[in-house]
Scaffold this motif. Sequence first.
Motif, PDB file in Angstrom:
ATOM      1  N   LEU A 182       6.912   3.511  -8.749  1.00  0.00           N
ATOM      2  CA  LEU A 182       6.969   4.195 -10.042  1.00  0.00           C
ATOM      3  C   LEU A 182       8.382   4.710 -10.235  1.00  0.00           C
ATOM      4  O   LEU A 182       8.863   5.549  -9.483  1.00  0.00           O
ATOM      5  N   ARG A 183       9.055   4.198 -11.252  1.00  0.00           N
ATOM      6  CA  ARG A 183      10.391   4.686 -11.578  1.00  0.00           C
ATOM      7  C   ARG A 183      10.286   5.698 -12.714  1.00  0.00           C
ATOM      8  O   ARG A 183       9.591   5.464 -13.706  1.00  0.00           O
ATOM      9  N   VAL A 184      10.996   6.811 -12.550  1.00  0.00           N
ATOM     10  CA  VAL A 184      10.974   7.881 -13.546  1.00  0.00           C
ATOM     11  C   VAL A 184      12.397   8.128 -14.027  1.00  0.00           C
ATOM     12  O   VAL A 184      13.303   8.348 -13.221  1.00  0.00           O
ATOM     13  N   ASP A 185      12.585   8.084 -15.343  1.00  0.00           N
ATOM     14  CA  ASP A 185      13.894   8.288 -15.956  1.00  0.00           C
ATOM     15  C   ASP A 185      13.873   9.496 -16.883  1.00  0.00           C
ATOM     16  O   ASP A 185      12.819   9.863 -17.429  1.00  0.00           O
ATOM     17  N   SER A 245       7.407   1.869 -15.213  1.00  0.00           N
ATOM     18  CA  SER A 245       8.478   2.692 -15.761  1.00  0.00           C
ATOM     19  C   SER A 245       7.888   3.873 -16.519  1.00  0.00           C
ATOM     20  O   SER A 245       7.096   3.698 -17.448  1.00  0.00           O
ATOM     21  N   ALA A 246       8.281   5.086 -16.117  1.00  0.00           N
ATOM     22  CA  ALA A 246       7.823   6.307 -16.769  1.00  0.00           C
ATOM     23  C   ALA A 246       9.027   7.168 -17.139  1.00  0.00           C
ATOM     24  O   ALA A 246      10.138   6.970 -16.646  1.00  0.00           O
ATOM     25  N   VAL A 247       8.785   8.143 -17.998  1.00  0.00           N
ATOM     26  CA  VAL A 247       9.827   9.067 -18.437  1.00  0.00           C
ATOM     27  C   VAL A 247       9.338  10.486 -18.215  1.00  0.00           C
ATOM     28  O   VAL A 247       8.176  10.802 -18.491  1.00  0.00           O
ATOM     29  N   SER A 276       9.504  -7.061 -15.827  1.00  0.00           N
ATOM     30  CA  SER A 276       9.762  -5.689 -16.263  1.00  0.00           C
ATOM     31  C   SER A 276       8.838  -5.319 -17.411  1.00  0.00           C
ATOM     32  O   SER A 276       8.698  -6.071 -18.385  1.00  0.00           O
ATOM     33  N   GLU A 277       8.212  -4.152 -17.295  1.00  0.00           N
ATOM     34  CA  GLU A 277       7.306  -3.681 -18.332  1.00  0.00           C
ATOM     35  C   GLU A 277       8.084  -2.881 -19.371  1.00  0.00           C
ATOM     36  O   GLU A 277       9.275  -2.607 -19.210  1.00  0.00           O
ATOM     37  N   ARG A 278       7.396  -2.513 -20.448  1.00  0.00           N
ATOM     38  CA  ARG A 278       8.088  -1.761 -21.499  1.00  0.00           C
ATOM     39  C   ARG A 278       8.605  -0.448 -20.935  1.00  0.00           C
ATOM     40  O   ARG A 278       7.902   0.268 -20.236  1.00  0.00           O
ATOM     41  N   TYR A 279       9.861  -0.146 -21.243  1.00  0.00           N
ATOM     42  CA  TYR A 279      10.520   1.040 -20.712  1.00  0.00           C
ATOM     43  C   TYR A 279       9.748   2.303 -21.083  1.00  0.00           C
ATOM     44  O   TYR A 279       9.398   2.529 -22.243  1.00  0.00           O
ATOM     45  N   GLY A 280       9.470   3.135 -20.066  1.00  0.00           N
ATOM     46  CA  GLY A 280       8.806   4.410 -20.299  1.00  0.00           C
ATOM     47  C   GLY A 280       7.338   4.327 -20.644  1.00  0.00           C
ATOM     48  O   GLY A 280       6.757   5.317 -21.096  1.00  0.00           O
ATOM     49  N   SER A 281       6.706   3.175 -20.410  1.00  0.00           N
ATOM     50  CA  SER A 281       5.326   2.969 -20.871  1.00  0.00           C
ATOM     51  C   SER A 281       4.276   3.453 -19.886  1.00  0.00           C
ATOM     52  O   SER A 281       3.097   3.558 -20.241  1.00  0.00           O
ATOM     53  N   ALA A 282       4.654   3.753 -18.653  1.00  0.00           N
ATOM     54  CA  ALA A 282       3.671   4.093 -17.628  1.00  0.00           C
ATOM     55  C   ALA A 282       3.373   5.598 -17.621  1.00  0.00           C
ATOM     56  O   ALA A 282       4.263   6.413 -17.886  1.00  0.00           O
ATOM     57  N   PRO A 283       2.153   5.981 -17.295  1.00  0.00           N
ATOM     58  CA  PRO A 283       1.844   7.399 -17.125  1.00  0.00           C
ATOM     59  C   PRO A 283       2.455   7.911 -15.827  1.00  0.00           C
ATOM     60  O   PRO A 283       2.806   7.140 -14.929  1.00  0.00           O
ATOM     61  N   GLY A 332       0.781  -1.222   0.000  1.00  0.00           N
ATOM     62  CA  GLY A 332       0.000   0.000   0.000  1.00  0.00           C
ATOM     63  C   GLY A 332       0.811   1.268   0.000  1.00  0.00           C
ATOM     64  O   GLY A 332       0.259   2.349  -0.228  1.00  0.00           O
ATOM     65  N   ILE A 333       2.113   1.197   0.260  1.00  0.00           N
ATOM     66  CA  ILE A 333       2.895   2.431   0.245  1.00  0.00           C
ATOM     67  C   ILE A 333       3.267   2.796  -1.195  1.00  0.00           C
ATOM     68  O   ILE A 333       3.331   1.946  -2.081  1.00  0.00           O
ATOM     69  N   ARG A 334       3.505   4.081  -1.399  1.00  0.00           N
ATOM     70  CA  ARG A 334       3.918   4.581  -2.709  1.00  0.00           C
ATOM     71  C   ARG A 334       5.402   4.931  -2.668  1.00  0.00           C
ATOM     72  O   ARG A 334       5.848   5.654  -1.770  1.00  0.00           O
ATOM     73  N   VAL A 335       6.129   4.428  -3.641  1.00  0.00           N
ATOM     74  CA  VAL A 335       7.565   4.650  -3.719  1.00  0.00           C
ATOM     75  C   VAL A 335       7.897   5.290  -5.060  1.00  0.00           C
ATOM     76  O   VAL A 335       7.645   4.699  -6.111  1.00  0.00           O
ATOM     77  N   LEU A 336       8.448   6.493  -5.015  1.00  0.00           N
ATOM     78  CA  LEU A 336       8.922   7.165  -6.220  1.00  0.00           C
ATOM     79  C   LEU A 336      10.403   6.863  -6.372  1.00  0.00           C
ATOM     80  O   LEU A 336      11.213   7.194  -5.500  1.00  0.00           O
ATOM     81  N   ASP A 337      10.749   6.236  -7.484  1.00  0.00           N
ATOM     82  CA  ASP A 337      12.104   5.749  -7.731  1.00  0.00           C
ATOM     83  C   ASP A 337      12.804   6.688  -8.716  1.00  0.00           C
ATOM     84  O   ASP A 337      12.546   6.643  -9.921  1.00  0.00           O
ATOM     85  N   LEU A 338      13.681   7.541  -8.189  1.00  0.00           N
ATOM     86  CA  LEU A 338      14.496   8.430  -9.023  1.00  0.00           C
ATOM     87  C   LEU A 338      15.943   7.962  -8.931  1.00  0.00           C
ATOM     88  O   LEU A 338      16.834   8.680  -8.489  1.00  0.00           O
ATOM     89  N   THR A 339      16.168   6.710  -9.316  1.00  0.00           N
ATOM     90  CA  THR A 339      17.500   6.122  -9.282  1.00  0.00           C
ATOM     91  C   THR A 339      17.765   5.427 -10.605  1.00  0.00           C
ATOM     92  O   THR A 339      16.873   5.310 -11.454  1.00  0.00           O
TER      93      THR A 339
END
Length: 486
Positions: free
Chosen positions: A239-242, A262-264, A472-479, A212-219
């Motif tokens: 949610l990882r953002v690149d 994975s988002a961009v 692993s999902e398609r790179y950059g595919s998430a909103p 239930g926790i939300r983790v923003l991954d800027l790594t």
Amino acid sequence: MDSDRQPGLLDLRSYLAPALETVPAPDGWWSGPRRWRAGALDAEGLALGSIGALVSALAALDSAQGDAASGSRVATSSALVAASFDSIRHLRVDGNSADIWAPMSGFRRTRDGWVRLHANYPHHAERLLAAMGMTSADQLDAALLERDALEIEDAVRSGGGVAAAVRTPDEWAATPMGLAAAGEPWVGLALDEAPSPRPVPHDGVGGLPPSGIRVLDLTRVIAGPSATRLLGALGADVLRVDPPQHPELLDAHLDTGFAKRSAVADLRNPEQAARVRTLAGEADVVLLGYRQASLARYGLDIDSLREAFPHLAVVALSAWGWTGPWADGRGFDSIVQAACGIAHLYGGLPAGTGASSTVPPGRAPSGPSTRDAAWRPGALPVQALDHATGMAMAASAVALLAARSRGVTGSARLSLIATANELLRARVPDPSGGPVALVLETRHADSAYGRLDFVPPPLILDGTQLEYPHPSERYGSAPLGWSHRG
């Protein structure tokens, strides 16, 4: 264990004490051999101890959420730990192994010794060539032999590239950066009373502590992404953002992209930067793996995030530590190994020369073999600094969530060099007996990139192997948004 070597690799969990009322020390949290490679340093102890810290943090969070059985729910094994710390080597995509090392990366001879270069990312390769005044990689080896290792290190670093001269541990310890990093803890926690305490979300899915926790991954690369990969397996919404201008290497994404989206986002675009800051404010944990000076321009550094969002647990990674001349410098596991003396300890003469291939445990890293023309540096058998620091990041995030349940919030600072220092200071167990074969378990899943063969997460929950919820999902595919949280 020697008193001057506290807390010891198997007791790395003690670094979490500032965030926890008590640091759980569960019984029987790991099974299997204590050593399985028998190298010059206690890499196995580092691996077990870092995951042991996470096990303790999970027990503390479980207890904070009212689970009476929290002390014995989570466990691991030597085989799971070893496989997890070498996950990319076990990864297969349609039967093909990962390929992450670029031709210019690795050890290279210089006029007076050795240097290690890192050019896996295209922009670092371009900066390396520019710093050396070249247009082609074919010219690299000859150019390096005309210059000293420290001169090359300084030129490449000054040009925005990544390089380190190969030093002995004593040589590193005498440098300004070595002196600064020597006093930093494995986990540096900063805690505050929350002005408006918020309960820690817990949706109870599967009984997993961080559900239930939300983790923003800027790594990126290994340490941070391996931490969030495991938090995702434990039920977190990750949610990882690149950045689009410097995409992650595909094989690295496939290895560490499990259990997350994975988002961009281009932070140079004010609207996208504002959106990422909004996501940070809506998160429970933010992991940072970029240089703080770069993040500060967008209000995404530790201090800015903690000031704007007091409820937020911020866990940040540096290569070289948080004080000293390289504190905001670029670095990778392999580069840190070269600079701090680990590469020297694992160096030696090639097989067949009649000399030992590595410096024996406990022996000084100097000697005739290091001056032999055939001597070359070596490396840890896996990227243990990255993975151990990643487990420390996950443990810190969970420990901060446990503290939040008491109305305490804060941040954690970690670094690859602090992890290296723990390894270098630790006593090496008796290496007799040689390597031990461990049973490797693999999993299989279809993905957007083909069939993936991979190793499972290194945790057992209530006697059942933890699994990744999806590959692993398609790179950059998430909103740029969170999954629904009821």
